[in-house]
Scaffold this motif. Structure first.
Motif, PDB file in Angstrom:
ATOM      1  N   ASP A  69       0.836  -1.202   0.000  1.00  0.00           N
ATOM      2  CA  ASP A  69       0.000   0.000   0.000  1.00  0.00           C
ATOM      3  C   ASP A  69       0.871   1.253   0.000  1.00  0.00           C
ATOM      4  O   ASP A  69       0.559   2.244  -0.666  1.00  0.00           O
ATOM      5  N   LEU A  70       1.964   1.195   0.749  1.00  0.00           N
ATOM      6  CA  LEU A  70       2.857   2.355   0.871  1.00  0.00           C
ATOM      7  C   LEU A  70       3.523   2.692  -0.467  1.00  0.00           C
ATOM      8  O   LEU A  70       3.522   3.838  -0.904  1.00  0.00           O
ATOM      9  N   ASP A  71       4.088   1.674  -1.113  1.00  0.00           N
ATOM     10  CA  ASP A  71       4.740   1.887  -2.417  1.00  0.00           C
ATOM     11  C   ASP A  71       3.748   2.435  -3.438  1.00  0.00           C
ATOM     12  O   ASP A  71       4.068   3.344  -4.216  1.00  0.00           O
ATOM     13  N   GLU A  72       2.562   1.863  -3.433  1.00  0.00           N
ATOM     14  CA  GLU A  72       1.553   2.259  -4.419  1.00  0.00           C
ATOM     15  C   GLU A  72       1.050   3.677  -4.153  1.00  0.00           C
ATOM     16  O   GLU A  72       0.828   4.459  -5.084  1.00  0.00           O
ATOM     17  N   HIS A  73       0.893   4.016  -2.889  1.00  0.00           N
ATOM     18  CA  HIS A  73       0.482   5.374  -2.507  1.00  0.00           C
ATOM     19  C   HIS A  73       1.499   6.395  -3.021  1.00  0.00           C
ATOM     20  O   HIS A  73       1.134   7.377  -3.681  1.00  0.00           O
ATOM     21  N   HIS A  74       2.763   6.162  -2.746  1.00  0.00           N
ATOM     22  CA  HIS A  74       3.816   7.110  -3.158  1.00  0.00           C
ATOM     23  C   HIS A  74       3.966   7.158  -4.680  1.00  0.00           C
ATOM     24  O   HIS A  74       4.277   8.217  -5.240  1.00  0.00           O
ATOM     25  N   ALA A  75       3.723   6.027  -5.350  1.00  0.00           N
ATOM     26  CA  ALA A  75       3.805   6.002  -6.820  1.00  0.00           C
ATOM     27  C   ALA A  75       2.794   6.976  -7.423  1.00  0.00           C
ATOM     28  O   ALA A  75       3.102   7.680  -8.392  1.00  0.00           O
ATOM     29  N   VAL A  76       1.610   7.033  -6.842  1.00  0.00           N
ATOM     30  CA  VAL A  76       0.573   7.937  -7.358  1.00  0.00           C
ATOM     31  C   VAL A  76       0.853   9.384  -6.963  1.00  0.00           C
ATOM     32  O   VAL A  76       0.735  10.298  -7.792  1.00  0.00           O
ATOM     33  N   ARG A  77       1.251   9.628  -5.732  1.00  0.00           N
ATOM     34  CA  ARG A  77       1.523  11.004  -5.285  1.00  0.00           C
ATOM     35  C   ARG A  77       2.692  11.626  -6.063  1.00  0.00           C
ATOM     36  O   ARG A  77       2.681  12.826  -6.337  1.00  0.00           O
ATOM     37  N   ASN A  78       3.677  10.802  -6.426  1.00  0.00           N
ATOM     38  CA  ASN A  78       4.913  11.333  -7.003  1.00  0.00           C
ATOM     39  C   ASN A  78       5.105  11.037  -8.485  1.00  0.00           C
ATOM     40  O   ASN A  78       5.921  11.681  -9.136  1.00  0.00           O
ATOM     41  N   GLY A  79       4.379  10.051  -9.013  1.00  0.00           N
ATOM     42  CA  GLY A  79       4.586   9.648 -10.405  1.00  0.00           C
ATOM     43  C   GLY A  79       3.268   9.392 -11.104  1.00  0.00           C
ATOM     44  O   GLY A  79       2.500  10.303 -11.376  1.00  0.00           O
ATOM     45  N   GLY A  96       0.098   6.092 -11.478  1.00  0.00           N
ATOM     46  CA  GLY A  96      -0.395   4.739 -11.229  1.00  0.00           C
ATOM     47  C   GLY A  96      -1.752   4.565 -11.880  1.00  0.00           C
ATOM     48  O   GLY A  96      -2.435   5.543 -12.191  1.00  0.00           O
ATOM     49  N   VAL A  97      -2.124   3.305 -12.097  1.00  0.00           N
ATOM     50  CA  VAL A  97      -3.407   3.004 -12.742  1.00  0.00           C
ATOM     51  C   VAL A  97      -4.238   2.098 -11.840  1.00  0.00           C
ATOM     52  O   VAL A  97      -3.779   1.025 -11.424  1.00  0.00           O
ATOM     53  N   PHE A  98      -5.439   2.540 -11.539  1.00  0.00           N
ATOM     54  CA  PHE A  98      -6.424   1.754 -10.793  1.00  0.00           C
ATOM     55  C   PHE A  98      -7.425   1.174 -11.790  1.00  0.00           C
ATOM     56  O   PHE A  98      -7.920   1.904 -12.646  1.00  0.00           O
ATOM     57  N   ASP A  99      -7.732  -0.102 -11.670  1.00  0.00           N
ATOM     58  CA  ASP A  99      -8.850  -0.658 -12.426  1.00  0.00           C
ATOM     59  C   ASP A  99     -10.080  -0.577 -11.527  1.00  0.00           C
ATOM     60  O   ASP A  99     -10.216  -1.342 -10.573  1.00  0.00           O
ATOM     61  N   VAL A 100     -10.932   0.385 -11.825  1.00  0.00           N
ATOM     62  CA  VAL A 100     -12.140   0.583 -11.007  1.00  0.00           C
ATOM     63  C   VAL A 100     -13.389   0.306 -11.861  1.00  0.00           C
ATOM     64  O   VAL A 100     -14.365   1.030 -11.835  1.00  0.00           O
ATOM     65  N   SER A 101     -13.283  -0.795 -12.619  1.00  0.00           N
ATOM     66  CA  SER A 101     -14.369  -1.174 -13.525  1.00  0.00           C
ATOM     67  C   SER A 101     -15.599  -1.698 -12.795  1.00  0.00           C
ATOM     68  O   SER A 101     -16.609  -2.013 -13.428  1.00  0.00           O
ATOM     69  N   HIS A 102     -15.525  -1.781 -11.461  1.00  0.00           N
ATOM     70  CA  HIS A 102     -16.712  -2.168 -10.686  1.00  0.00           C
ATOM     71  C   HIS A 102     -17.719  -1.031 -10.588  1.00  0.00           C
ATOM     72  O   HIS A 102     -18.885  -1.262 -10.267  1.00  0.00           O
ATOM     73  N   ILE A 115       5.439   3.770 -13.989  1.00  0.00           N
ATOM     74  CA  ILE A 115       4.007   3.522 -13.793  1.00  0.00           C
ATOM     75  C   ILE A 115       3.770   2.187 -13.093  1.00  0.00           C
ATOM     76  O   ILE A 115       4.497   1.217 -13.324  1.00  0.00           O
ATOM     77  N   LYS A 116       2.771   2.165 -12.208  1.00  0.00           N
ATOM     78  CA  LYS A 116       2.460   0.945 -11.456  1.00  0.00           C
ATOM     79  C   LYS A 116       0.949   0.711 -11.430  1.00  0.00           C
ATOM     80  O   LYS A 116       0.168   1.670 -11.435  1.00  0.00           O
ATOM     81  N   PRO A 117       0.540  -0.566 -11.348  1.00  0.00           N
ATOM     82  CA  PRO A 117      -0.868  -0.846 -11.046  1.00  0.00           C
ATOM     83  C   PRO A 117      -1.110  -0.585  -9.562  1.00  0.00           C
ATOM     84  O   PRO A 117      -0.244  -0.892  -8.735  1.00  0.00           O
ATOM     85  N   ILE A 118      -2.257  -0.016  -9.242  1.00  0.00           N
ATOM     86  CA  ILE A 118      -2.535   0.406  -7.861  1.00  0.00           C
ATOM     87  C   ILE A 118      -3.834  -0.233  -7.381  1.00  0.00           C
ATOM     88  O   ILE A 118      -4.818  -0.285  -8.121  1.00  0.00           O
ATOM     89  N   GLY A 119      -3.826  -0.686  -6.130  1.00  0.00           N
ATOM     90  CA  GLY A 119      -4.996  -1.354  -5.570  1.00  0.00           C
ATOM     91  C   GLY A 119      -5.857  -0.451  -4.693  1.00  0.00           C
ATOM     92  O   GLY A 119      -5.561   0.730  -4.488  1.00  0.00           O
ATOM     93  N   LEU A 120      -6.917  -1.042  -4.166  1.00  0.00           N
ATOM     94  CA  LEU A 120      -7.881  -0.290  -3.362  1.00  0.00           C
ATOM     95  C   LEU A 120      -7.303   0.204  -2.039  1.00  0.00           C
ATOM     96  O   LEU A 120      -7.786   1.169  -1.469  1.00  0.00           O
TER      97      LEU A 120
END
Length: 359
Positions: free
Chosen positions: A32-42, A44-50, A219-224
């Motif tokens: 969660d930490l890596d993914e959070h910082h990836a979005v704040r600083n670079g 990321g892609v969330f799949d929110v197809s729900h 770029i990274k895939p990011i989770g909920l």
């Protein structure tokens, strides 16, 4: 349990899948930490197809939206998006949503996944003038491309001038050679970025193109998991936590999207509440003592008297301290007010702050 169209791809990418809003969803790929910082600083892609999408068509489509939503959709123009909510008959909130205007007689409503059926039935029950309604939720995939490098990533894939798009506008065009993609300058992270709506048949092609274009930016895939910490740092409400069928939208700070310039469902009740004043308020608070506030923890005064409840809370990756949102009696709602979070019978000191937590 439903699955999103790219479910198998996320499993291949190493995502931990969890039940969420009736769907099996990726909660994290790395941490969660890596993914959070990836979005704040670079980026990321969330799949929110729900998420759910309804299309409303016809000369009375706007009238229906005006009746069921609290914001004033008459100010929308083609290509404009609006944040709003559906008030219920009891002073609470059916759901919060986005309203997209394609043109004067066609709109798209984007609703929360957990409320798709409820929202559909609610809007249908007020559709007295036979507005054409189509639930396209199962036809579309939605990717949130978020972060300061989102523009540079997307610009490689489209002729649309991505950088020139204003916040809360959208364009329909070609992305990665796929026509008819909706590119929307919206998101739930406060890190900047876009949301991409594409028919599910082309979803994997778009996903792969995004990761190729964003490779140089890490770029990274990011989770909920990171989605929740990112939205909380910006003070964005989560339906089911901070707003619900039983919470007043005025107490939740949604007065800014409550327009009494037109009648809407239960507008008289909310107008009276505004005139009389609210008894409690949704506030943001930061921990002074070490500790992480969690949903449903009691909020107390210095003597231990309960004055409210936490609705959302986490350890902020950016601030490296506990932050939360919760409802408190109005006299404790001013920034600087002292609160105590009850954690396992201990009272941990906190302070009300003006949101967003991260500017």
């Amino acid at each position: 349990m439903k699955t999103i169209p790219l479910h198998d791809l996320h499993v291949q990418l190493g995502a931990k899948m969890v039940p969420f809003a009736g769907f099996e969803m990726p909660v994290r790929y790395s941490s969660d930490l890596d993914e959070h910082h990836a979005v704040r600083n670079g980026v990321g892609v969330f799949d929110v197809s729900h998420m759910g999408e309804f299309v409303l068509r016809g000369p009375k489509a706007l009238d229906l939206i005006q009746r069921v939503s609290a914001n004033d959709a008459s100010v929308l123009y083609d290509g404009k998006v609006q944040y709003s909510y559906l008030p219920n008959a009891d002073g609470g909130v059916v759901d919060d949503l986005l309203v997209y205007r394609h043109h004067a007689n066609e709109y798209m409503l984007v609703v929360n996944a957990s409320n798709i059926e409820k929202d559909w039935n609610w809007i249908m029950s007020h559709n007295t003038e036979e507005v054409e309604m189509e639930n396209v939720s199962d036809q579309l995939c939605l990717f949130a491309v978020q972060g300061p490098k989102a523009i540079a990533t997307l610009q490689k894939l489209t002729d649309i001038d991505v950088a020139a798009m204003e916040y809360y506008t959208f364009q329909t065009g070609t992305l990665a050679g796929v026509e008819g993609v909706i590119l929307s300058a919206t998101g739930y992270t406060g890190a900047g970025g876009f949301e991409v709506y594409v028919v599910k048949e082309n979803a994997q092609k778009i996903w792969e193109a995004l990761f190729e274009a964003g490779a140089e930016f890490g770029i990274k895939p990011i989770g909920l998991g990171a989605r929740d910490t990112l939205r909380l740092e910006k003070g964005f409400c989560l339906y089911g936590n901070d707003i619900s069928d039983t919470t007043s939208p005025l107490e939740a700070g949604l007065g800014w999207v409550t327009k009494f310039t037109k009648p809407f469902i239960n507008s008289d009740t909310l107008k009276a509440q505004k005139e009389q004043g609210i008894a409690r308020k949704l506030v943001g608070f930061e921990m002074i003592d070490r500790g992480i506030p969690r949903s449903h923890y009691e909020l107390c005064d210095a003597e231990g008297n309960v004055i409210g409840e936490v609705t959302s809370g986490t350890q902020s990756p950016t601030l490296q301290k506990g932050i939360g949102m919760g409802y408190v009696q109005k006299e404790y709602s001013q920034p600087g007010s002292e609160l105590f979070v009850k954690v396992r019978e201990r009272l941990l000191k906190a302070q009300v702050v003006k949101m967003p937590f991260v500017k």
